[in-house]
Design a protein around this motif. Structure first.
Motif, mmCIF file in Angstrom:
data_model
loop_
_atom_site.group_PDB
_atom_site.id
_atom_site.type_symbol
_atom_site.label_atom_id
_atom_site.label_comp_id
_atom_site.label_asym_id
_atom_site.label_seq_id
_atom_site.Cartn_x
_atom_site.Cartn_y
_atom_site.Cartn_z
ATOM 1 N N PRO A 270 0.816 -1.225 0.000
ATOM 2 C CA PRO A 270 0.000 0.000 0.000
ATOM 3 C C PRO A 270 0.847 1.271 0.000
ATOM 4 C CG PRO A 270 -0.918 -1.595 1.523
ATOM 5 C CD PRO A 270 0.399 -2.147 1.086
ATOM 6 N N PHE A 271 1.999 1.230 0.661
ATOM 7 C CA PHE A 271 2.912 2.374 0.634
ATOM 8 C C PHE A 271 3.415 2.616 -0.783
ATOM 9 C CE2 PHE A 271 7.480 3.529 0.725
ATOM 10 C CZ PHE A 271 7.372 4.821 1.214
ATOM 11 N N TRP A 272 3.780 1.546 -1.492
ATOM 12 C CA TRP A 272 4.259 1.701 -2.860
ATOM 13 C C TRP A 272 3.148 2.167 -3.804
ATOM 14 C CZ3 TRP A 272 9.024 2.267 -4.315
ATOM 15 C CH2 TRP A 272 10.039 1.785 -3.485
ATOM 16 N N ALA A 273 1.917 1.791 -3.506
ATOM 17 C CA ALA A 273 0.793 2.292 -4.308
ATOM 18 C C ALA A 273 0.686 3.807 -4.209
ATOM 19 C CB ALA A 273 -0.513 1.639 -3.859
ATOM 20 N N LEU A 274 0.930 4.350 -3.009
ATOM 21 C CA LEU A 274 0.936 5.805 -2.839
ATOM 22 C C LEU A 274 1.955 6.458 -3.765
ATOM 23 C CD1 LEU A 274 0.853 6.390 1.045
ATOM 24 C CD2 LEU A 274 -1.027 6.697 -0.554
#
Length: 497
Positions: A270-274
């Motif tokens: 989810p952090f990389w999606a940001l």
């Protein structure tokens, strides 16, 4: 001491006062940042050109353009397209450096003075711009813009920390979007007012920098005197509102002294999606916000006043769509019709695919000025749902490290801000329709590819690394990066009740 203020202002919900003041902070920040995009069309010596050719794929549109219709334009300079690209991108060279330190400072010391310092530094360098350019020309302007970006890099991290402190989860989309849409208001004012000032200023383009620098200075004074970092220390917030905010955000927010969980964040999808989503959006956004005035002037041959007003219109549409979509997003979450994860994914996707299609379509409008402007308005307007889709998502994932998350996001976005003006400068040396069409197709590809990462990895629930001290170093859920016991949503994607 504050009894009179409490009696007068206690009835006003201070979280919405923050939303307005935060929006104004981003507004003056963006106005100072982007006003150069229009002013540079008057700062550069432009030889009068005309084209009678009907082959618009190989030539610019017919018409005549000159440096300015105003005889009092101030000094002008012989900067080619590549040099102009370097100047326009140089802000982001400093901007990218100060993001993470700024986020750490905002998380540790609060948002009030971190944000004030960012706007104050940008104000100072904006006011100095005419003097520096007159003495050192392009080199001085590049250095000044780097310093301006360096100081302003803490703006969005500080704002995100303040959103985490002031916005209850059920109102986060509305408050967060209201604050973040200062980017559109700043772009609207920075273009529309700059166009008018450039046309009628008795001193030419320097007035633009004095005007917006003065507005920002007024905001800094007001902010320092009347605003506070959190409801806990606000002297005239009502007890009812303070309790409401504290109760709603206390579950996942704490005053922490733990080190930032870099390793856990780095392995969080989810952090990389940001980051992926932010880069894709900002590639398209910065392509337009930095270079649309040049397209309007050099390709479509609009006058400086028309350029400013017409460049502002797409961001009016974006502001309207952003706020309407934020209300819809909060309603969908609060009513239980969609999970937070699905709302964030849907709105981020809508804010990426729509602009990708319409910006490319605008390049095929060729010299039909009305059609091209309409397509730009629709395309940029459709970027609006990105704000309740991804811009507030860092607070969903980790209220405790929201400033750091926003700092990293903005740093990644700044990378797009560095690259896009250089790409435009390299690909459009002759400012033809065909050259610009390639620019828009690149934006289309970046939008679409990065949105794939969003669809796979974006989440809307608090991640386990938000509070490792209480959650422990337990097993991560491979589906969303959160410990199963800490989920806000069930594996089936339905909200737990």
């Amino acid at each position: 001491m504050f009894s009179s203020w409490t009696l007068c202002c206690g009835r006003v919900q201070q979280r919405w006062v923050f939303a307005v003041m935060g929006c104004l902070a981003i507004t003056v920040s963006y106005a100072m940042r982007i006003t150069l995009s229009l002013a540079i069309t008057q700062m550069v010596t432009t030889v009068e050109t005309s084209s009678n050719s009907t082959t618009v794929d190989e030539n610019t549109c017919s018409g005549t353009v000159s440096a300015s219709s105003n005889s009092n334009t101030g000094d002008t300079y012989e900067w080619d397209e590549y040099t102009q690209g370097i100047i326009l991108s140089s802000f982001y060279w400093g901007y990218i450096v100060s993001q993470v330190p700024g986020g750490i400072l905002a998380d540790k010391f609060g948002g009030k003075y971190t944000l004030a310092g960012a706007i104050l530094s940008s104000t100072t360098f904006t006011l100095l711009t005419p003097l520096v350019v007159s003495k050192f020309e392009s080199t001085g302007l590049i250095v000044l813009r780097i310093l301006m970006g360096l100081g302003e890099g803490t703006t969005f991290p500080a704002v995100n920390v303040l959103i985490a402190a002031w916005a209850p989860p059920q109102e986060r989309s509305k408050i967060g979007t209201m604050v973040m849409t200062g980017t559109q208001i700043g772009t609207i004012l920075g273009n529309a007012l700059a166009g008018i000032l450039l046309e009628y200023s008795p001193i030419g383009w320097p007035l633009v920098f004095y005007f917006f620098g003065g507005l920002a200075a007024l905001w800094v004074v007001t902010w320092i005197l009347f605003f506070h970092s959190s409801p806990d220390v606000h002297p005239y917030i009502s007890e009812a509102e303070k309790k409401y905010i504290q109760d709603k955000i206390s579950e996942n927010t704490r005053k922490h002294t733990q080190p930032i969980p870099w390793r856990h964040m780095a392995t969080s999808f989810p952090f990389w999606a940001l980051l992926i989503g932010k880069f894709g959006h900002d590639w398209g956004f910065y392509t337009m916000v930095t270079d649309l005035p040049k397209y309007m002037s050099n390709v479509l041959k609009f006058s400086i006043t028309s350029n400013g007003l017409l460049t502002a219109l797409p961001y009016v549409a974006m502001w309207i769509v952003s706020n309407i979509s934020s209300i819809l997003a909060d309603w969908l979450i609060k009513s239980g019709k969609m999970t937070t994860t699905n709302v964030r994914k849907a709105f981020t996707t809508f804010g990426s695919v729509g602009p990708a299609i319409f910006l490319v379509a605008a390049s095929y409008g060729e010299c039909n000025r009305v059609l091209v402007v309409i397509l730009f308005i629709i395309g940029i307007g459709l970027m609006g749902p990105f704000y309740p889709g991804l811009m507030v998502n860092g607070v969903d994932l980790s209220p405790n490290y929201s400033g750091t998350l926003m700092a990293i996001m903005t740093a990644v976005g700044a990378l797009a801000g560095i690259l896009t003006p250089d790409v435009v400068g390299l690909l459009t040396p002759n400012q033809t329709v065909m050259e610009w069409r390639i620019v828009f197709w690149i934006a289309f590809a970046v939008f679409m590819v990065t949105n794939v990462g969003v669809l796979f990895w974006q989440r809307g629930d608090v991640q386990y690394w938000n509070d490792l001290e209480n959650n422990g170093q337990g097993r991560k859920d491979p589906e969303n990066g959160a410990k199963p016991s800490e989920r806000n949503e069930s594996p089936e994607g339905k909200a737990d009740t």
